[in-house]
Design an enzyme around this catalytic site. Structure first.
Site, PDB file in Angstrom:
ATOM      1  N   ASN A 103     -44.174  17.023 -47.775  1.00 42.55           N
ATOM      2  CA  ASN A 103     -44.499  17.639 -46.490  1.00 42.55           C
ATOM      3  C   ASN A 103     -43.854  19.004 -46.339  1.00 42.55           C
ATOM      4  O   ASN A 103     -44.396  19.890 -45.696  1.00 42.55           O
ATOM      5  CB  ASN A 103     -44.032  16.731 -45.349  1.00 42.55           C
ATOM      6  CG  ASN A 103     -44.240  17.367 -43.984  1.00 42.55           C
ATOM      7  OD1 ASN A 103     -45.362  17.446 -43.511  1.00 42.55           O
ATOM      8  ND2 ASN A 103     -43.175  17.825 -43.366  1.00 42.55           N
ATOM      9  N   ASP A 175     -42.784  23.608 -43.567  1.00 43.07           N
ATOM     10  CA  ASP A 175     -43.890  22.738 -43.968  1.00 43.07           C
ATOM     11  C   ASP A 175     -44.786  23.431 -44.991  1.00 43.07           C
ATOM     12  O   ASP A 175     -45.091  24.633 -44.867  1.00 43.07           O
ATOM     13  CB  ASP A 175     -44.735  22.364 -42.752  1.00 43.07           C
ATOM     14  CG  ASP A 175     -44.104  21.259 -41.931  1.00 43.07           C
ATOM     15  OD1 ASP A 175     -42.855  21.223 -41.842  1.00 43.07           O
ATOM     16  OD2 ASP A 175     -44.848  20.434 -41.369  1.00 43.07           O
ATOM     17  N   ASP A 206     -42.647  10.538 -47.922  1.00 48.47           N
ATOM     18  CA  ASP A 206     -42.012  10.923 -46.676  1.00 48.47           C
ATOM     19  C   ASP A 206     -43.004  11.622 -45.752  1.00 48.47           C
ATOM     20  O   ASP A 206     -43.846  12.404 -46.197  1.00 48.47           O
ATOM     21  CB  ASP A 206     -40.842  11.874 -47.010  1.00 48.47           C
ATOM     22  CG  ASP A 206     -40.006  12.227 -45.814  1.00 48.47           C
ATOM     23  OD1 ASP A 206     -39.394  11.311 -45.223  1.00 48.47           O
ATOM     24  OD2 ASP A 206     -39.949  13.419 -45.452  1.00 48.47           O
ATOM     25  N   HIS A 210     -47.620  13.778 -41.336  1.00 48.23           N
ATOM     26  CA  HIS A 210     -47.378  15.169 -40.953  1.00 48.23           C
ATOM     27  C   HIS A 210     -47.720  16.157 -42.065  1.00 48.23           C
ATOM     28  O   HIS A 210     -47.255  17.306 -42.035  1.00 48.23           O
ATOM     29  CB  HIS A 210     -45.917  15.359 -40.556  1.00 48.23           C
ATOM     30  CG  HIS A 210     -45.510  14.596 -39.329  1.00 48.23           C
ATOM     31  ND1 HIS A 210     -46.105  14.808 -38.106  1.00 48.23           N
ATOM     32  CD2 HIS A 210     -44.580  13.628 -39.134  1.00 48.23           C
ATOM     33  CE1 HIS A 210     -45.546  14.002 -37.212  1.00 48.23           C
ATOM     34  NE2 HIS A 210     -44.633  13.276 -37.811  1.00 48.23           N
ATOM     35  N   GLU A 243     -44.577   6.590 -45.432  1.00 50.08           N
ATOM     36  CA  GLU A 243     -43.893   6.562 -44.137  1.00 50.08           C
ATOM     37  C   GLU A 243     -44.841   7.166 -43.099  1.00 50.08           C
ATOM     38  O   GLU A 243     -44.989   8.376 -43.009  1.00 50.08           O
ATOM     39  CB  GLU A 243     -42.594   7.365 -44.187  1.00 50.08           C
ATOM     40  CG  GLU A 243     -41.855   7.346 -42.852  1.00 50.08           C
ATOM     41  CD  GLU A 243     -40.972   8.565 -42.611  1.00 50.08           C
ATOM     42  OE1 GLU A 243     -40.032   8.446 -41.816  1.00 50.08           O
ATOM     43  OE2 GLU A 243     -41.248   9.635 -43.190  1.00 50.08           O
TER      44      GLU A 243
END
Length: 509
Positions: A103, A175, A206, A210, A243
């Site tokens: 991410n 990001d 992870d 996002h 996740e």
């Protein structure tokens, strides 16, 4: 075919925060050789896979801000050390999952140090950049906090630049922008390196929800289609667990491309139930979630846990109450899915936020000078005064450790308990919300599990169609040794029942 595939999925997994687990060289920092030295311990406990929190070079103690995806954090050891760990794990039948952070990177990663130099740098497109006017026009200068990020203002200054970069979790963790084909090619190389050149068995992923920012979030799900195809081409059968810290309805679509996702709704429900002493109709809710997951992936794996490295430890959630700590384990390890234990849960470790204090050193022996004991932080919660070390618990038949070990071995050997694919779970209605009861049907031997969540002894009467379940396989209740002798269940106790005449007793812990 279902049975063959299920047999290849590790039954119980173990999350290791490497920095805190075991020190092999006396520098006070846990390392890979320390983990290797404990593989026999993990095998004896019954662990089938380990998830290592990030082991890449990073400027932080937690290592979630990567500076080099192809290397090992020097504090943790070398690539040779990791290869020895991997070989040792595989010799013992233990899979190894690498925590892969796709991410974001660190601001110190070479990609970002290049990207921040100028707008025409070829690495600029690896990250998200906008002027303040563009940010304002889109209305994305602020965001609502979420369970996994408390950042309200995710746009960060780059000195001398009229564009800001996006970093959801922290200004030091920009990001990545997967609209860049060149970045996707880099990530594919990283995946192939770890699966093929090094030989890991899969990835914990992870911040899976996002991958793209909130204004482009529908792309986050499609990203995992790209990712899973690279994984499958590189190493068919490699495992992916994501996740996705969100409610079940948002989690489900990610299972289209990932083998497993962590069940956060279950984690928080179990914590509430342990505190309130009452069932929340959790079996019905789990059945509903299974039906939803199955729509996206008939072979979904439900990754279940009590807590992880981002949550307050279950021992502290229940106020250090040993009976509730054991009860939590009894519930987790008798529900369908793939359980993930957070290192130290099996000795009742404690911990409350801020984050470093839910990642305190594992206690191996009562010696404060134990060379294995990591010393990078002075613990506030898990100390020799509050938690019995492993060596003391090993010889104590009533310890948290032996409770976990017995349950894990029972789960590993009992088909009704270790069924992972096509979860086998039905409610057993006992008419008392302080009792949590469920049925695990299986062609070899079906089981009934009953937990008393409350503070008082409760009456329990099995339905007529379950009246033959009187043999006790496991019990934490002195009222029930090998046979169900009364219709009472002691507070915070659990019992696992098999049909009469078709059971083998397991030593009561």
């Amino acid at each position: 075919m279902l049975a063959d595939r299920s047999a290849r999925i590790p039954k119980v997994c173990y999350e290791i925060f490497v920095r805190s687990f075991c020190d092999s060289n006396g520098d006070g920092i846990g390392d890979l050789n320390g983990v290797t030295s404990k593989l026999d311990y993990l095998a004896d406990l019954g662990i089938g896979a380990i998830w290592l929190t990030p082991i890449h070079p990073s400027p932080s103690y937690h290592k979630y801000d990567v500076t080099d995806y192809y290397a090992i954090e020097p504090e943790y050891g070398t690539m040779d050390d990791f290869r020895r760990l991997l070989a040792g794990a595989h010799t013992r039948g233990i899979a190894v999952y690498l925590d892969l952070i796709v991410n974001h990177t660190s601001t110190l990663h070479p990609w970002f140090t290049e990207a921040r130099k100028s707008k025409d740098n070829p690495y600029r497109h690896f990250y998200w950049w906008m002027t303040q006017d563009q940010i304002d026009h889109l209305g994305i200068s602020e965001r609502e906090t979420s369970d996994d990020s408390q950042v309200v203002y995710p746009w960060h200054e780059n000195p001398g630049d009229d564009e800001k970069y996006y970093g959801l979790f922290f200004k030091g963790m920009p990001d990545l922008n997967y609209h860049s084909d060149a970045l996707r090619e880099e990530i594919a190389r990283i995946i192939r390196f770890w699966l093929n050149d090094v030989g890991v068995d899969g990835f914990r992923l992870d911040a899976a929800r996002h991958i793209y920012p909130e204004w482009d979030k529908e792309q986050s799900i499609t990203f995992w289609d790209f990712f899973s195809k690279v994984v499958e081409e590189a190493k068919p059968g490699a495992f992916t667990v994501g996740e996705v810290w969100a409610e079940t309805e948002e989690v489900a679509p990610y299972l289209r491309n990932l083998n497993a996702t962590f069940h956060f709704d279950l984690s928080f429900a179990l914590q509430r139930m342990l505190l309130a002493g009452r069932d929340e109709q959790i079996v019905d809710k789990l059945q509903a979630s299974f039906n939803l997951f199955q729509k996206y992936n008939p072979l979904f794996v439900n990754a279940i846990m009590l807590t992880n490295h981002d949550q307050e430890r279950i021992g502290s959630v229940v106020g250090g109450n040993i009976r509730k700590i054991k009860l939590a384990a009894s519930i987790l390890l008798t529900l369908p899915g793939q359980p993930y234990l957070y290192y130290g849960e099996e000795i009742g470790m404690l911990g409350m936020k801020p984050d470093p204090y839910i990642r305190e050193p594992f206690l191996w022996t009562p010696d404060p000078g134990d060379p294995q004991l990591t010393g990078w932080i002075k613990p506030e919660f898990t100390t020799l005064k509050t938690v019995a070390p492993l060596s003391a618990q090993t010889s104590d038949a009533t310890s948290v450790f032996n409770h976990y070990r017995t349950l894990i071995h029972l789960r590993n050997t009992e088909p009704a308990l270790n069924q992972i694919l096509a979860p086998n779970l039905q409610p057993v209605r006992l008419g008392d919300d302080q009792l949590l009861a469920y049925f695990r049907p299986h062609v070899d031997r079906s089981l009934i599990i009953i937990h008393n969540l409350g503070d008082t002894e409760r009456a329990m009467t099995l339905p007529d169609d379950k009246s033959l379940f009187t043999e006790v396989l496991f019990s934490t209740d002195p009222l029930h040794e090998t046979t169900l002798t009364t219709n009472r269940l002691s507070p915070h106790s659990s019992v696992i029942l098999a049909p009469a005449g078709n059971a083998r007793a397991v030593e009561k812990q």
